[in-house]
Design an enzyme around this catalytic site. Structure first.
Site, short mmCIF file in Angstrom:
data_model
loop_
_atom_site.label_atom_id
_atom_site.label_comp_id
_atom_site.label_asym_id
_atom_site.label_seq_id
_atom_site.Cartn_x
_atom_site.Cartn_y
_atom_site.Cartn_z
N GLU A 193 -0.98 4.89 17.58
CA GLU A 193 0.47 4.73 17.72
C GLU A 193 1.03 5.85 18.58
O GLU A 193 0.50 6.97 18.56
CB GLU A 193 1.15 4.83 16.35
CG GLU A 193 0.86 3.68 15.42
CD GLU A 193 1.59 3.86 14.11
OE1 GLU A 193 2.64 3.23 13.94
OE2 GLU A 193 1.13 4.65 13.28
N HIS A 246 -6.07 -1.01 6.10
CA HIS A 246 -6.21 -1.95 7.21
C HIS A 246 -7.57 -1.89 7.91
O HIS A 246 -8.18 -2.92 8.18
CB HIS A 246 -5.13 -1.70 8.26
CG HIS A 246 -3.76 -1.64 7.69
ND1 HIS A 246 -3.28 -2.57 6.80
CD2 HIS A 246 -2.73 -0.79 7.90
CE1 HIS A 246 -2.04 -2.27 6.48
NE2 HIS A 246 -1.69 -1.19 7.14
N HIS A 286 -0.47 -6.31 5.50
CA HIS A 286 0.16 -7.20 6.48
C HIS A 286 -0.69 -7.40 7.74
O HIS A 286 -0.50 -8.35 8.46
CB HIS A 286 1.59 -6.74 6.82
CG HIS A 286 1.64 -5.49 7.62
ND1 HIS A 286 1.59 -4.25 7.06
CD2 HIS A 286 1.71 -5.29 8.95
CE1 HIS A 286 1.62 -3.35 7.99
NE2 HIS A 286 1.71 -3.94 9.16
N LYS A 345 -1.40 9.04 15.05
CA LYS A 345 0.00 8.94 15.46
C LYS A 345 0.26 9.96 16.57
O LYS A 345 -0.53 10.90 16.75
CB LYS A 345 0.91 9.27 14.27
CG LYS A 345 0.94 8.18 13.21
CD LYS A 345 1.92 8.53 12.11
CE LYS A 345 2.00 7.46 11.06
NZ LYS A 345 2.63 6.22 11.53
N LYS A 402 0.85 -1.18 0.00
CA LYS A 402 0.00 0.00 0.00
C LYS A 402 0.90 1.25 0.00
O LYS A 402 2.04 1.14 0.45
CB LYS A 402 -0.94 -0.02 1.21
CG LYS A 402 -0.21 0.27 2.52
CD LYS A 402 -1.14 0.35 3.67
CE LYS A 402 -0.38 0.56 4.93
NZ LYS A 402 -0.29 1.82 5.53
N ASP A 450 -3.76 6.40 4.84
CA ASP A 450 -2.72 5.45 5.25
C ASP A 450 -3.30 4.22 5.95
O ASP A 450 -2.95 3.10 5.63
CB ASP A 450 -1.73 6.18 6.18
CG ASP A 450 -0.49 5.34 6.45
OD1 ASP A 450 -0.16 4.49 5.61
OD2 ASP A 450 0.15 5.54 7.51
N1 LIG Z 1 8.44 1.77 5.48
C1 LIG Z 1 7.33 1.27 5.97
O1 LIG Z 1 7.18 1.04 7.18
C2 LIG Z 1 6.17 0.91 5.05
C3 LIG Z 1 5.01 0.38 5.60
C4 LIG Z 1 3.95 0.00 4.75
C5 LIG Z 1 4.09 0.20 3.39
N2 LIG Z 1 5.23 0.74 2.88
C6 LIG Z 1 5.35 0.90 1.42
O2 LIG Z 1 6.44 0.09 1.00
C7 LIG Z 1 7.12 0.72 -0.09
C8 LIG Z 1 8.59 0.90 0.30
O3 LIG Z 1 8.68 1.75 1.41
P1 LIG Z 1 10.06 2.27 2.00
O4 LIG Z 1 9.71 3.08 3.18
O5 LIG Z 1 11.02 1.17 2.12
O6 LIG Z 1 10.53 3.26 0.81
P2 LIG Z 1 11.89 4.05 0.70
O7 LIG Z 1 12.83 3.66 1.79
O8 LIG Z 1 11.57 5.48 0.51
O9 LIG Z 1 12.43 3.55 -0.73
C9 LIG Z 1 12.85 2.22 -0.95
C10 LIG Z 1 13.96 2.19 -1.99
O10 LIG Z 1 13.43 2.54 -3.25
C11 LIG Z 1 14.44 3.16 -4.02
N3 LIG Z 1 13.92 4.45 -4.51
C12 LIG Z 1 13.56 5.52 -3.75
N4 LIG Z 1 13.10 6.52 -4.53
C13 LIG Z 1 13.19 6.08 -5.80
C14 LIG Z 1 12.90 6.66 -7.06
N5 LIG Z 1 12.40 7.89 -7.16
N6 LIG Z 1 13.12 5.94 -8.17
C15 LIG Z 1 13.60 4.70 -8.07
N7 LIG Z 1 13.91 4.07 -6.91
C16 LIG Z 1 13.71 4.77 -5.79
C17 LIG Z 1 15.63 3.39 -3.12
O11 LIG Z 1 16.58 2.37 -3.39
P3 LIG Z 1 17.98 2.65 -4.12
O12 LIG Z 1 18.37 4.05 -3.85
O13 LIG Z 1 18.88 1.64 -3.49
O14 LIG Z 1 17.71 2.39 -5.56
C18 LIG Z 1 15.06 3.19 -1.74
O15 LIG Z 1 15.99 2.67 -0.83
C19 LIG Z 1 6.40 2.03 -0.34
O16 LIG Z 1 5.45 1.82 -1.34
C20 LIG Z 1 5.68 2.31 0.98
O17 LIG Z 1 4.51 3.07 0.77
C21 LIG Z 1 6.27 1.10 3.68
#
Ligand SMILES: NC(=O)c1ccc[n+]([C@@H]2O[C@H](COP(=O)([O-])OP(=O)(O)OC[C@H]3O[C@@H](n4cnc5c(N)ncnc54)[C@H](OP(=O)(O)O)[C@@H]3O)[C@@H](O)[C@H]2O)c1
Length: 468
Positions: free
Chosen positions: A227, A251, A189, A341, A159, A246
Protein backbone atom coordinates in the site's frame (compact mmCIF):
# COMPACT_ATOMS: atom_id res chain seq x y z
CA UNK A 1 -39.19 -9.42 -5.10
CA UNK A 2 -35.95 -9.00 -7.03
CA UNK A 3 -34.43 -11.97 -8.86
CA UNK A 4 -32.24 -14.14 -6.64
CA UNK A 5 -33.78 -12.86 -3.40
CA UNK A 6 -35.62 -15.54 -1.42
CA UNK A 7 -38.33 -15.24 1.21
CA UNK A 8 -35.93 -16.72 3.74
CA UNK A 9 -33.57 -13.76 3.17
CA UNK A 10 -35.74 -11.27 5.10
CA UNK A 11 -33.23 -9.93 7.63
CA UNK A 12 -32.48 -7.44 10.33
CA UNK A 13 -28.91 -6.24 9.76
CA UNK A 14 -27.77 -5.02 13.15
CA UNK A 15 -24.57 -3.02 12.79
CA UNK A 16 -22.68 -2.48 16.03
CA UNK A 17 -20.43 0.57 15.70
CA UNK A 18 -22.43 2.09 12.86
CA UNK A 19 -20.75 5.47 13.47
CA UNK A 20 -17.25 4.02 12.94
CA UNK A 21 -14.71 4.12 10.15
CA UNK A 22 -15.43 0.71 8.63
CA UNK A 23 -19.20 1.21 8.68
CA UNK A 24 -18.89 4.63 7.03
CA UNK A 25 -16.37 3.65 4.35
CA UNK A 26 -17.42 0.09 3.52
CA UNK A 27 -20.50 -1.37 5.16
CA UNK A 28 -23.01 1.47 4.67
CA UNK A 29 -21.98 2.21 1.04
CA UNK A 30 -22.30 -1.54 0.34
CA UNK A 31 -25.83 -1.46 1.80
CA UNK A 32 -26.61 1.57 -0.39
CA UNK A 33 -25.58 -0.41 -3.50
CA UNK A 34 -27.59 -3.45 -2.40
CA UNK A 35 -30.67 -1.24 -2.00
CA UNK A 36 -29.95 0.35 -5.37
CA UNK A 37 -29.69 -3.02 -7.11
CA UNK A 38 -32.65 -4.50 -5.17
CA UNK A 39 -30.45 -7.28 -3.83
CA UNK A 40 -31.98 -7.26 -0.37
CA UNK A 41 -35.37 -8.65 0.63
CA UNK A 42 -37.98 -5.87 0.70
CA UNK A 43 -38.55 -6.46 4.43
CA UNK A 44 -34.88 -5.96 5.31
CA UNK A 45 -34.30 -3.60 8.22
CA UNK A 46 -30.95 -2.04 9.09
CA UNK A 47 -30.48 -1.35 12.79
CA UNK A 48 -27.43 0.74 13.67
CA UNK A 49 -26.20 0.80 17.25
CA UNK A 50 -24.21 3.59 18.81
CA UNK A 51 -23.39 4.84 22.29
CA UNK A 52 -24.11 8.36 21.04
CA UNK A 53 -27.34 10.05 20.16
CA UNK A 54 -27.22 9.45 16.45
CA UNK A 55 -30.05 9.98 13.98
CA UNK A 56 -30.86 8.14 10.76
CA UNK A 57 -30.36 11.48 8.97
CA UNK A 58 -26.81 11.76 10.36
CA UNK A 59 -26.05 8.31 9.00
CA UNK A 60 -27.61 8.91 5.60
CA UNK A 61 -25.55 12.09 5.28
CA UNK A 62 -22.42 9.98 5.80
CA UNK A 63 -23.62 7.45 3.24
CA UNK A 64 -24.32 10.20 0.73
CA UNK A 65 -20.86 11.77 1.18
CA UNK A 66 -19.10 8.44 0.82
CA UNK A 67 -21.10 7.33 -2.22
CA UNK A 68 -20.58 10.73 -3.87
CA UNK A 69 -16.85 10.47 -3.26
CA UNK A 70 -16.63 7.10 -5.02
CA UNK A 71 -19.46 7.05 -7.56
CA UNK A 72 -19.88 10.81 -8.22
CA UNK A 73 -23.66 10.39 -7.99
CA UNK A 74 -25.86 9.37 -5.10
CA UNK A 75 -29.45 8.53 -5.99
CA UNK A 76 -31.94 10.36 -3.69
CA UNK A 77 -34.55 7.65 -4.32
CA UNK A 78 -32.19 5.04 -2.92
CA UNK A 79 -31.49 7.22 0.12
CA UNK A 80 -35.25 7.54 0.63
CA UNK A 81 -35.66 3.76 0.44
CA UNK A 82 -32.89 3.40 3.03
CA UNK A 83 -34.50 6.07 5.25
CA UNK A 84 -37.63 3.92 5.43
CA UNK A 85 -35.71 0.78 6.39
CA UNK A 86 -33.12 2.25 8.81
CA UNK A 87 -33.38 2.67 12.55
CA UNK A 88 -30.93 3.42 15.38
CA UNK A 89 -30.74 1.91 18.85
CA UNK A 90 -28.66 3.80 21.38
CA UNK A 91 -26.61 1.16 23.13
CA UNK A 92 -23.30 0.73 24.88
CA UNK A 93 -22.07 -2.64 23.62
CA UNK A 94 -20.37 -3.43 26.92
CA UNK A 95 -23.47 -2.72 29.04
CA UNK A 96 -25.72 -5.77 29.42
CA UNK A 97 -28.91 -3.89 30.35
CA UNK A 98 -28.77 -1.91 27.07
CA UNK A 99 -29.54 -5.09 25.13
CA UNK A 100 -33.12 -5.07 26.43
CA UNK A 101 -33.77 -2.13 24.10
CA UNK A 102 -32.26 -3.97 21.15
CA UNK A 103 -34.27 -7.09 21.90
CA UNK A 104 -37.45 -5.02 22.21
CA UNK A 105 -36.72 -3.12 18.97
CA UNK A 106 -36.22 -6.33 16.97
CA UNK A 107 -39.35 -7.84 18.47
CA UNK A 108 -41.34 -4.69 17.63
CA UNK A 109 -40.09 -4.69 14.02
CA UNK A 110 -40.91 -8.35 13.55
CA UNK A 111 -44.35 -7.99 15.13
CA UNK A 112 -45.17 -4.94 12.98
CA UNK A 113 -44.04 -6.67 9.81
CA UNK A 114 -45.58 -9.99 10.86
CA UNK A 115 -42.43 -11.79 9.79
CA UNK A 116 -39.52 -13.51 11.42
CA UNK A 117 -36.26 -11.88 10.32
CA UNK A 118 -32.81 -13.43 10.16
CA UNK A 119 -30.86 -11.48 12.73
CA UNK A 120 -27.40 -10.59 11.52
CA UNK A 121 -25.15 -8.95 14.10
CA UNK A 122 -22.26 -7.21 12.37
CA UNK A 123 -19.50 -6.39 14.88
CA UNK A 124 -18.00 -3.26 13.33
CA UNK A 125 -16.44 -2.31 16.66
CA UNK A 126 -12.93 -2.55 18.12
CA UNK A 127 -11.95 -6.21 18.70
CA UNK A 128 -11.57 -5.68 22.45
CA UNK A 129 -15.34 -5.17 22.65
CA UNK A 130 -16.28 -8.44 20.81
CA UNK A 131 -16.35 -10.79 23.83
CA UNK A 132 -18.73 -8.53 25.77
CA UNK A 133 -21.09 -8.20 22.81
CA UNK A 134 -21.15 -11.94 22.14
CA UNK A 135 -21.83 -12.65 25.82
CA UNK A 136 -24.65 -10.09 26.05
CA UNK A 137 -26.24 -11.27 22.81
CA UNK A 138 -26.30 -14.77 24.25
CA UNK A 139 -27.66 -13.66 27.62
CA UNK A 140 -30.47 -11.73 25.94
CA UNK A 141 -31.40 -14.68 23.72
CA UNK A 142 -30.45 -12.71 20.64
CA UNK A 143 -28.42 -15.70 19.47
CA UNK A 144 -31.66 -17.51 18.69
CA UNK A 145 -34.36 -16.58 16.26
CA UNK A 146 -37.49 -14.54 16.80
CA UNK A 147 -40.50 -15.85 18.71
CA UNK A 148 -41.96 -17.47 15.58
CA UNK A 149 -38.77 -19.55 15.57
CA UNK A 150 -38.14 -19.80 11.85
CA UNK A 151 -35.31 -17.46 11.01
CA UNK A 152 -31.60 -17.58 11.83
CA UNK A 153 -29.35 -15.53 14.02
CA UNK A 154 -25.81 -14.94 12.69
CA UNK A 155 -22.72 -13.18 13.91
CA UNK A 156 -20.46 -11.34 11.46
CA UNK A 157 -17.01 -10.57 12.82
CA UNK A 158 -14.18 -8.54 11.38
CA UNK A 159 -10.52 -9.41 11.71
CA UNK A 160 -8.37 -9.43 13.74
CA UNK A 161 -9.51 -12.85 14.96
CA UNK A 162 -7.29 -12.78 18.02
CA UNK A 163 -3.78 -11.48 18.60
CA UNK A 164 -1.91 -14.78 18.56
CA UNK A 165 -2.71 -18.51 18.69
CA UNK A 166 -3.75 -18.55 22.36
CA UNK A 167 -5.98 -15.46 22.17
CA UNK A 168 -7.61 -16.67 18.93
CA UNK A 169 -8.41 -19.99 20.61
CA UNK A 170 -9.85 -18.20 23.61
CA UNK A 171 -11.92 -15.91 21.36
CA UNK A 172 -13.27 -18.86 19.40
CA UNK A 173 -14.17 -20.73 22.58
CA UNK A 174 -15.88 -17.74 24.18
CA UNK A 175 -17.81 -16.99 20.96
CA UNK A 176 -18.89 -20.62 20.73
CA UNK A 177 -20.48 -20.36 24.15
CA UNK A 178 -23.17 -18.12 22.61
CA UNK A 179 -23.08 -19.00 18.89
CA UNK A 180 -22.51 -22.29 17.11
CA UNK A 181 -19.76 -22.39 14.46
CA UNK A 182 -22.43 -22.43 11.69
CA UNK A 183 -23.77 -19.09 12.97
CA UNK A 184 -20.37 -17.37 12.85
CA UNK A 185 -19.26 -15.55 9.70
CA UNK A 186 -15.62 -14.42 9.99
CA UNK A 187 -15.20 -11.82 7.32
CA UNK A 188 -12.16 -11.87 5.05
CA UNK A 189 -13.21 -9.39 2.40
CA UNK A 190 -10.30 -10.42 0.15
CA UNK A 191 -12.06 -13.74 -0.38
CA UNK A 192 -15.06 -11.87 -1.76
CA UNK A 193 -13.02 -10.18 -4.50
CA UNK A 194 -13.73 -11.45 -8.02
CA UNK A 195 -10.08 -12.29 -8.81
CA UNK A 196 -9.83 -14.35 -5.64
CA UNK A 197 -13.01 -16.25 -6.41
CA UNK A 198 -11.53 -16.83 -9.83
CA UNK A 199 -8.44 -18.63 -8.50
CA UNK A 200 -10.18 -22.01 -8.10
CA UNK A 201 -12.19 -21.67 -11.32
CA UNK A 202 -9.01 -20.75 -13.21
CA UNK A 203 -7.05 -23.66 -11.74
CA UNK A 204 -9.82 -26.17 -12.35
CA UNK A 205 -10.90 -25.24 -15.84
CA UNK A 206 -7.73 -24.35 -17.73
CA UNK A 207 -6.11 -27.55 -18.94
CA UNK A 208 -2.93 -25.69 -19.85
CA UNK A 209 -2.19 -24.97 -16.19
CA UNK A 210 -3.98 -27.81 -14.43
CA UNK A 211 -1.38 -30.49 -15.00
CA UNK A 212 1.60 -28.29 -14.15
CA UNK A 213 0.29 -26.88 -10.85
CA UNK A 214 2.98 -28.38 -8.62
CA UNK A 215 6.54 -27.94 -7.40
CA UNK A 216 7.96 -29.76 -10.41
CA UNK A 217 6.92 -26.82 -12.60
CA UNK A 218 6.35 -23.95 -10.20
CA UNK A 219 9.57 -22.64 -8.70
CA UNK A 220 8.13 -19.68 -6.74
CA UNK A 221 4.90 -18.27 -5.42
CA UNK A 222 4.91 -14.63 -4.31
CA UNK A 223 1.89 -13.21 -2.55
CA UNK A 224 2.11 -9.49 -1.94
CA UNK A 225 -0.12 -6.75 -0.58
CA UNK A 226 1.54 -3.35 -0.79
CA UNK A 227 0.00 0.00 0.00
CA UNK A 228 1.04 3.59 -0.55
CA UNK A 229 -0.90 4.86 2.42
CA UNK A 230 0.40 4.71 5.95
CA UNK A 231 -1.66 3.87 9.01
CA UNK A 232 -3.95 6.86 8.43
CA UNK A 233 -4.48 7.85 12.04
CA UNK A 234 -5.35 4.34 13.26
CA UNK A 235 -2.47 4.46 15.79
CA UNK A 236 -4.14 2.64 18.66
CA UNK A 237 -5.22 -0.22 16.44
CA UNK A 238 -1.93 -0.52 14.56
CA UNK A 239 0.28 -0.36 17.64
CA UNK A 240 -1.39 -3.56 18.84
CA UNK A 241 -1.29 -5.31 15.50
CA UNK A 242 1.49 -4.56 13.00
CA UNK A 243 1.79 -5.78 9.43
CA UNK A 244 2.28 -9.49 10.08
CA UNK A 245 -0.86 -9.90 12.18
CA UNK A 246 -2.89 -7.44 10.12
CA UNK A 247 -2.40 -8.88 6.64
CA UNK A 248 -0.35 -12.08 6.67
CA UNK A 249 -2.33 -14.02 9.30
CA UNK A 250 -5.59 -13.32 7.54
CA UNK A 251 -5.62 -12.38 3.86
CA UNK A 252 -2.25 -13.60 2.62
CA UNK A 253 -2.46 -17.06 4.13
CA UNK A 254 -6.01 -17.41 2.80
CA UNK A 255 -4.74 -16.48 -0.67
CA UNK A 256 -1.94 -19.04 -0.33
CA UNK A 257 -4.46 -21.72 0.63
CA UNK A 258 -6.63 -21.04 -2.43
CA UNK A 259 -3.57 -21.02 -4.68
CA UNK A 260 -2.03 -24.26 -3.45
CA UNK A 261 -4.74 -26.43 -1.86
CA UNK A 262 -5.84 -29.71 -3.41
CA UNK A 263 -8.63 -29.06 -5.87
CA UNK A 264 -12.00 -29.95 -4.32
CA UNK A 265 -14.22 -32.17 -6.48
CA UNK A 266 -16.94 -29.53 -6.30
CA UNK A 267 -15.61 -25.97 -6.26
CA UNK A 268 -19.01 -24.61 -5.31
CA UNK A 269 -19.19 -26.69 -2.12
CA UNK A 270 -18.43 -24.62 0.97
CA UNK A 271 -17.68 -27.75 2.96
CA UNK A 272 -15.23 -29.17 0.42
CA UNK A 273 -13.45 -25.84 -0.02
CA UNK A 274 -13.02 -25.36 3.72
CA UNK A 275 -11.78 -28.92 4.15
CA UNK A 276 -9.12 -28.47 1.45
CA UNK A 277 -8.09 -25.06 2.74
CA UNK A 278 -7.70 -26.31 6.28
CA UNK A 279 -5.61 -29.28 5.11
CA UNK A 280 -3.30 -26.96 3.19
CA UNK A 281 -2.87 -24.49 6.06
CA UNK A 282 -2.13 -27.35 8.43
CA UNK A 283 0.55 -28.56 6.00
CA UNK A 284 2.40 -25.22 6.01
CA UNK A 285 5.52 -25.60 8.14
CA UNK A 286 5.86 -22.96 10.84
CA UNK A 287 9.23 -21.19 10.46
CA UNK A 288 11.55 -22.83 13.03
CA UNK A 289 12.61 -20.39 15.76
CA UNK A 290 16.30 -20.59 14.79
CA UNK A 291 15.50 -19.68 11.17
CA UNK A 292 13.26 -16.68 11.87
CA UNK A 293 16.04 -14.10 11.39
CA UNK A 294 17.02 -15.60 8.08
CA UNK A 295 13.54 -16.18 6.67
CA UNK A 296 11.70 -13.04 7.76
CA UNK A 297 12.06 -9.30 7.16
CA UNK A 298 10.45 -6.59 9.21
CA UNK A 299 10.70 -2.86 8.76
CA UNK A 300 9.07 0.37 9.89
CA UNK A 301 8.63 3.55 7.89
CA UNK A 302 10.56 6.47 9.31
CA UNK A 303 7.68 8.72 10.38
CA UNK A 304 5.76 5.90 12.09
CA UNK A 305 7.19 6.54 15.59
CA UNK A 306 6.07 10.18 15.42
CA UNK A 307 2.71 9.26 14.02
CA UNK A 308 1.91 6.94 16.92
CA UNK A 309 3.74 9.17 19.47
CA UNK A 310 5.82 6.25 20.67
CA UNK A 311 9.58 6.78 20.20
CA UNK A 312 10.41 3.20 21.24
CA UNK A 313 7.80 1.32 19.24
CA UNK A 314 9.07 -1.71 17.32
CA UNK A 315 5.79 -2.43 15.52
CA UNK A 316 6.48 -3.32 11.89
CA UNK A 317 4.77 -1.58 8.97
CA UNK A 318 6.42 -4.00 6.53
CA UNK A 319 6.69 -7.77 6.94
CA UNK A 320 7.85 -10.57 4.68
CA UNK A 321 8.46 -14.23 5.28
CA UNK A 322 9.47 -17.30 3.39
CA UNK A 323 7.56 -20.47 4.13
CA UNK A 324 7.35 -24.04 2.90
CA UNK A 325 4.51 -26.49 2.49
CA UNK A 326 5.19 -30.00 3.73
CA UNK A 327 3.55 -31.95 0.95
CA UNK A 328 4.82 -33.96 -1.99
CA UNK A 329 3.03 -31.54 -4.36
CA UNK A 330 4.79 -28.43 -3.06
CA UNK A 331 8.14 -29.66 -1.74
CA UNK A 332 10.79 -27.41 -3.30
CA UNK A 333 8.63 -24.41 -4.26
CA UNK A 334 9.80 -21.17 -2.66
CA UNK A 335 6.87 -19.28 -1.15
CA UNK A 336 7.14 -15.68 -0.05
CA UNK A 337 4.43 -13.59 1.59
CA UNK A 338 5.04 -9.84 1.88
CA UNK A 339 3.03 -6.82 2.93
CA UNK A 340 3.70 -3.23 3.78
CA UNK A 341 2.42 0.30 4.14
CA UNK A 342 3.97 3.57 3.03
CA UNK A 343 5.45 2.02 -0.13
CA UNK A 344 5.88 3.35 -3.64
CA UNK A 345 2.86 1.51 -5.07
CA UNK A 346 -0.50 0.02 -4.22
CA UNK A 347 -0.45 -3.56 -5.45
CA UNK A 348 -1.99 -6.80 -4.28
CA UNK A 349 -1.10 -9.78 -6.41
CA UNK A 350 -0.25 -13.47 -6.49
CA UNK A 351 2.62 -14.22 -8.84
CA UNK A 352 3.33 -17.80 -9.84
CA UNK A 353 6.72 -18.43 -11.44
CA UNK A 354 6.98 -21.43 -13.74
CA UNK A 355 10.46 -22.70 -14.48
CA UNK A 356 13.75 -21.08 -13.55
CA UNK A 357 15.86 -18.04 -14.34
CA UNK A 358 16.08 -17.23 -18.05
CA UNK A 359 13.23 -19.51 -19.09
CA UNK A 360 10.77 -18.51 -16.41
CA UNK A 361 7.16 -17.58 -17.13
CA UNK A 362 5.00 -15.62 -14.74
CA UNK A 363 1.28 -15.91 -14.13
CA UNK A 364 -0.15 -13.11 -12.02
CA UNK A 365 -3.53 -12.79 -10.36
CA UNK A 366 -3.98 -9.05 -9.82
CA UNK A 367 -6.35 -8.21 -6.98
CA UNK A 368 -5.65 -4.50 -7.20
CA UNK A 369 -5.26 -2.26 -9.06
CA UNK A 370 -6.68 -3.36 -12.44
CA UNK A 371 -8.29 -6.60 -11.24
CA UNK A 372 -7.34 -9.30 -13.69
CA UNK A 373 -4.89 -12.02 -14.65
CA UNK A 374 -1.79 -11.81 -16.81
CA UNK A 375 0.65 -14.32 -18.22
CA UNK A 376 4.14 -13.30 -19.17
CA UNK A 377 5.59 -15.36 -22.02
CA UNK A 378 8.97 -15.16 -23.69
CA UNK A 379 8.91 -14.32 -27.38
CA UNK A 380 11.65 -13.82 -29.96
CA UNK A 381 12.37 -10.21 -30.69
CA UNK A 382 12.04 -9.45 -34.41
CA UNK A 383 15.41 -9.27 -36.14
CA UNK A 384 18.43 -11.35 -37.12
CA UNK A 385 19.64 -12.01 -33.61
CA UNK A 386 18.13 -14.63 -31.32
CA UNK A 387 17.04 -12.27 -28.59
CA UNK A 388 14.09 -12.84 -26.29
CA UNK A 389 11.68 -10.47 -24.69
CA UNK A 390 8.86 -10.95 -22.18
CA UNK A 391 5.41 -10.29 -23.68
CA UNK A 392 2.32 -10.06 -21.51
CA UNK A 393 -1.10 -11.52 -22.23
CA UNK A 394 -3.41 -9.50 -20.14
CA UNK A 395 -6.99 -10.06 -19.00
CA UNK A 396 -8.71 -7.19 -17.20
CA UNK A 397 -12.15 -7.51 -15.70
CA UNK A 398 -12.87 -3.91 -16.61
CA UNK A 399 -12.25 -4.56 -20.32
CA UNK A 400 -13.69 -8.05 -20.73
CA UNK A 401 -16.78 -7.59 -18.58
CA UNK A 402 -17.38 -3.94 -19.32
CA UNK A 403 -21.14 -4.16 -19.10
CA UNK A 404 -21.33 -6.27 -15.98
CA UNK A 405 -21.41 -4.41 -12.75
CA UNK A 406 -19.81 -6.93 -10.40
CA UNK A 407 -20.46 -6.51 -6.69
CA UNK A 408 -17.93 -4.95 -4.41
CA UNK A 409 -16.43 -7.33 -1.79
CA UNK A 410 -18.53 -5.94 1.08
CA UNK A 411 -21.74 -6.29 -0.95
CA UNK A 412 -20.87 -9.93 -1.55
CA UNK A 413 -20.08 -10.45 2.14
CA UNK A 414 -23.47 -9.08 3.17
CA UNK A 415 -25.48 -10.99 0.58
CA UNK A 416 -23.74 -14.29 1.39
CA UNK A 417 -24.28 -13.79 5.11
CA UNK A 418 -27.96 -13.03 4.52
CA UNK A 419 -28.23 -16.25 2.50
CA UNK A 420 -26.26 -18.24 5.07
CA UNK A 421 -23.52 -19.18 2.60
CA UNK A 422 -20.23 -19.54 4.52
CA UNK A 423 -17.99 -20.36 1.54
CA UNK A 424 -16.17 -17.02 1.56
CA UNK A 425 -15.75 -16.78 5.32
CA UNK A 426 -12.88 -18.13 7.42
CA UNK A 427 -13.57 -21.11 9.69
CA UNK A 428 -12.24 -21.48 13.24
CA UNK A 429 -9.84 -24.21 12.09
CA UNK A 430 -8.41 -22.01 9.32
CA UNK A 431 -7.89 -19.14 11.75
CA UNK A 432 -6.10 -21.38 14.26
CA UNK A 433 -3.95 -23.00 11.58
CA UNK A 434 -2.87 -19.54 10.36
CA UNK A 435 -1.87 -18.41 13.84
CA UNK A 436 -0.01 -21.69 14.35
CA UNK A 437 2.10 -20.93 11.26
CA UNK A 438 3.02 -17.44 12.51
CA UNK A 439 3.41 -18.12 16.21
CA UNK A 440 7.18 -18.87 16.16
CA UNK A 441 7.77 -15.62 14.24
CA UNK A 442 5.69 -13.63 16.73
CA UNK A 443 7.54 -15.28 19.62
CA UNK A 444 10.98 -14.56 18.17
CA UNK A 445 10.14 -11.00 17.16
CA UNK A 446 8.97 -10.27 20.71
CA UNK A 447 12.44 -11.22 22.05
CA UNK A 448 14.57 -8.78 20.03
CA UNK A 449 14.25 -5.95 17.54
CA UNK A 450 17.76 -5.35 16.20
CA UNK A 451 16.62 -6.76 12.84
CA UNK A 452 13.93 -4.06 12.42
CA UNK A 453 14.85 -1.93 9.40
CA UNK A 454 13.78 1.66 8.79
CA UNK A 455 12.56 2.88 5.41
CA UNK A 456 11.45 6.16 3.90
CA UNK A 457 7.79 6.39 2.90
CA UNK A 458 7.58 5.87 -0.83
CA UNK A 459 10.32 3.22 -0.91
CA UNK A 460 9.87 0.27 -3.24
CA UNK A 461 9.00 -3.09 -1.72
CA UNK A 462 11.80 -4.59 -3.80
CA UNK A 463 14.40 -2.41 -2.09
CA UNK A 464 13.31 -3.85 1.27
CA UNK A 465 13.08 -7.41 0.03
CA UNK A 466 16.46 -7.27 -1.68
CA UNK A 467 18.29 -5.64 1.21
CA UNK A 468 17.91 -8.75 3.36
N1 LIG B 1 -11.53 0.49 9.43
C1 LIG B 1 -11.09 -0.42 8.59
O1 LIG B 1 -10.68 -0.13 7.45
C2 LIG B 1 -11.10 -1.89 8.97
C3 LIG B 1 -10.64 -2.83 8.06
C4 LIG B 1 -10.70 -4.20 8.39
C5 LIG B 1 -11.19 -4.56 9.64
N2 LIG B 1 -11.62 -3.62 10.51
C6 LIG B 1 -12.17 -4.05 11.80
O2 LIG B 1 -13.52 -3.63 11.86
C7 LIG B 1 -13.88 -3.26 13.19
C8 LIG B 1 -14.39 -1.82 13.18
O3 LIG B 1 -13.35 -0.97 12.76
P1 LIG B 1 -13.47 0.61 12.77
O4 LIG B 1 -12.20 1.11 12.22
O5 LIG B 1 -14.75 1.04 12.19
O6 LIG B 1 -13.49 0.90 14.36
P2 LIG B 1 -13.70 2.29 15.09
O7 LIG B 1 -14.04 3.36 14.12
O8 LIG B 1 -12.55 2.48 16.01
O9 LIG B 1 -14.95 1.96 16.05
C9 LIG B 1 -16.24 1.71 15.53
C10 LIG B 1 -17.28 2.19 16.52
O10 LIG B 1 -17.26 1.37 17.68
C11 LIG B 1 -17.67 2.14 18.80
N3 LIG B 1 -16.65 2.00 19.84
C12 LIG B 1 -15.35 2.42 19.77
N4 LIG B 1 -14.70 2.10 20.91
C13 LIG B 1 -15.59 1.50 21.71
C14 LIG B 1 -15.52 0.96 23.02
N5 LIG B 1 -14.39 0.97 23.73
N6 LIG B 1 -16.63 0.41 23.55
C15 LIG B 1 -17.76 0.38 22.84
N7 LIG B 1 -17.91 0.87 21.58
C16 LIG B 1 -16.83 1.43 21.03
C17 LIG B 1 -17.77 3.58 18.35
O11 LIG B 1 -19.14 3.87 18.13
P3 LIG B 1 -20.00 4.84 19.09
O12 LIG B 1 -19.07 5.81 19.71
O13 LIG B 1 -20.96 5.45 18.13
O14 LIG B 1 -20.64 3.93 20.07
C18 LIG B 1 -17.04 3.59 17.04
O15 LIG B 1 -17.55 4.53 16.13
C19 LIG B 1 -12.63 -3.47 14.03
O16 LIG B 1 -12.69 -4.75 14.59
C20 LIG B 1 -11.50 -3.42 13.01
O17 LIG B 1 -10.39 -4.19 13.44
C21 LIG B 1 -11.59 -2.29 10.21
Amino acid sequence: MAKGVNNSDASALVIFGVSGDLARRKVLPAIYHLFKDSLLHEKTIVVGTSRRELSVEDLLKQVELCVLENDNVCDPAVLQAMRERFTIVQLNPTKGSDYEALHAKLQEIEDTQGVCLNRLFYLSIPPGVYPAVVKHLGEHRLNGSCSHNRAQSRLLVEKPFGYDYASAKELIESTNRSFSEEQIFRIDHYLAKETVQNILAFRKHNAVFKSIWNAKNISRIDIAAFEKIGIEGRSEFYEQIGALRDLVQSHLLQLLALTTMDMPRDITSSQEIHKAKQALLEAVEPVPADEVRERTIRAQYRSYKNEVSNPTTTVETFAALEIAIASSVWKGTTIRLATGKGLSEKRTAITITFGQADDANHLTFRLQPNEGIDVELLVKKPGFAHALQAATMDFRYADTFMSSNHPDAYERVLVDAVRGDRTLFATAEEVLASWHILQPVLDEWSKYSDDLKTYEQGSTAESLLESS
